[in-house]
Design a protein around this motif. Structure first.
Motif, PDB file in Angstrom:
ATOM      1  N   ASN A 147       0.877  -1.333   0.015  1.00 39.74           N
ATOM      2  CA  ASN A 147      -0.117   0.052   0.023  1.00 39.74           C
ATOM      3  C   ASN A 147       0.794   1.447   0.008  1.00 39.74           C
ATOM      4  O   ASN A 147       0.569   2.174  -0.607  1.00 39.74           O
ATOM      5  N   GLU A 148       1.877   1.204   0.738  1.00 38.43           N
ATOM      6  CA  GLU A 148       2.774   2.298   0.804  1.00 38.43           C
ATOM      7  C   GLU A 148       3.380   2.672  -0.753  1.00 38.43           C
ATOM      8  O   GLU A 148       3.562   3.955  -1.179  1.00 38.43           O
ATOM      9  N   LEU A 155       2.411   1.685  -3.685  1.00 41.98           N
ATOM     10  CA  LEU A 155       1.097   2.211  -4.612  1.00 41.98           C
ATOM     11  C   LEU A 155       0.875   3.734  -4.245  1.00 41.98           C
ATOM     12  O   LEU A 155       0.863   4.400  -5.171  1.00 41.98           O
ATOM     13  N   ARG A 156       0.915   4.152  -2.980  1.00 43.52           N
ATOM     14  CA  ARG A 156       0.497   5.435  -2.485  1.00 43.52           C
ATOM     15  C   ARG A 156       1.697   6.455  -3.123  1.00 43.52           C
ATOM     16  O   ARG A 156       1.342   7.171  -3.681  1.00 43.52           O
ATOM     17  N   ASP A 157       2.941   6.173  -2.962  1.00 39.95           N
ATOM     18  CA  ASP A 157       4.033   6.708  -3.431  1.00 39.95           C
ATOM     19  C   ASP A 157       4.123   6.785  -4.612  1.00 39.95           C
ATOM     20  O   ASP A 157       4.638   7.866  -5.374  1.00 39.95           O
ATOM     21  N   GLU A 197      -4.234   5.288  -4.906  1.00 37.69           N
ATOM     22  CA  GLU A 197      -4.847   5.215  -3.599  1.00 37.69           C
ATOM     23  C   GLU A 197      -5.597   3.830  -3.643  1.00 37.69           C
ATOM     24  O   GLU A 197      -6.632   3.766  -4.450  1.00 37.69           O
ATOM     25  N   VAL A 198      -5.315   2.936  -2.888  1.00 36.96           N
ATOM     26  CA  VAL A 198      -5.952   1.674  -2.604  1.00 36.96           C
ATOM     27  C   VAL A 198      -7.362   1.828  -1.865  1.00 36.96           C
ATOM     28  O   VAL A 198      -7.352   2.282  -0.669  1.00 36.96           O
ATOM     29  N   SER A 199      -8.208   1.291  -2.367  1.00 37.91           N
ATOM     30  CA  SER A 199      -9.493   1.323  -1.840  1.00 37.91           C
ATOM     31  C   SER A 199     -10.032  -0.233  -1.524  1.00 37.91           C
ATOM     32  O   SER A 199      -9.632  -1.169  -2.192  1.00 37.91           O
TER      33      SER A 199
END
Length: 71
Positions: free
Chosen positions: A25-26, A28-30, A34-36
């Motif tokens: 998740n980190e 992907l955010r970087d 934004e993971v939902s």
């Protein structure tokens, strides 16, 4: 044993701090994603779908060509 790195060696190099791998998740955010929960569920459904036999065969042919075998 020159050149080898043990966990103790790495800890000494980082001042004793523990270096951890970033979570998916980190990462992907970087990268701007934004993971939902809805997105996770969509991908889980998509990944649960079996791969078609034709696609598997095509992958095998591509692998064999890359390895230099007759297609």
């Amino acid at each position: 044993m020159a050149g080898s790195s043990t966990a103790d060696d790495r800890a000494a190099q980082t001042g004793g701090a523990t270096v951890t791998d970033p979570t998916l998740n980190e990462m992907l955010r970087d990268a701007g994603f934004e993971v939902s929960q809805a997105g996770r569920e969509r991908w889980r459904r998509r990944l649960a779908t079996p791969i078609r036999a034709e696609a598997l065969e095509e992958g095998r042919r591509m692998r064999d060509r890359a390895r230099g075998h007759a297609a």
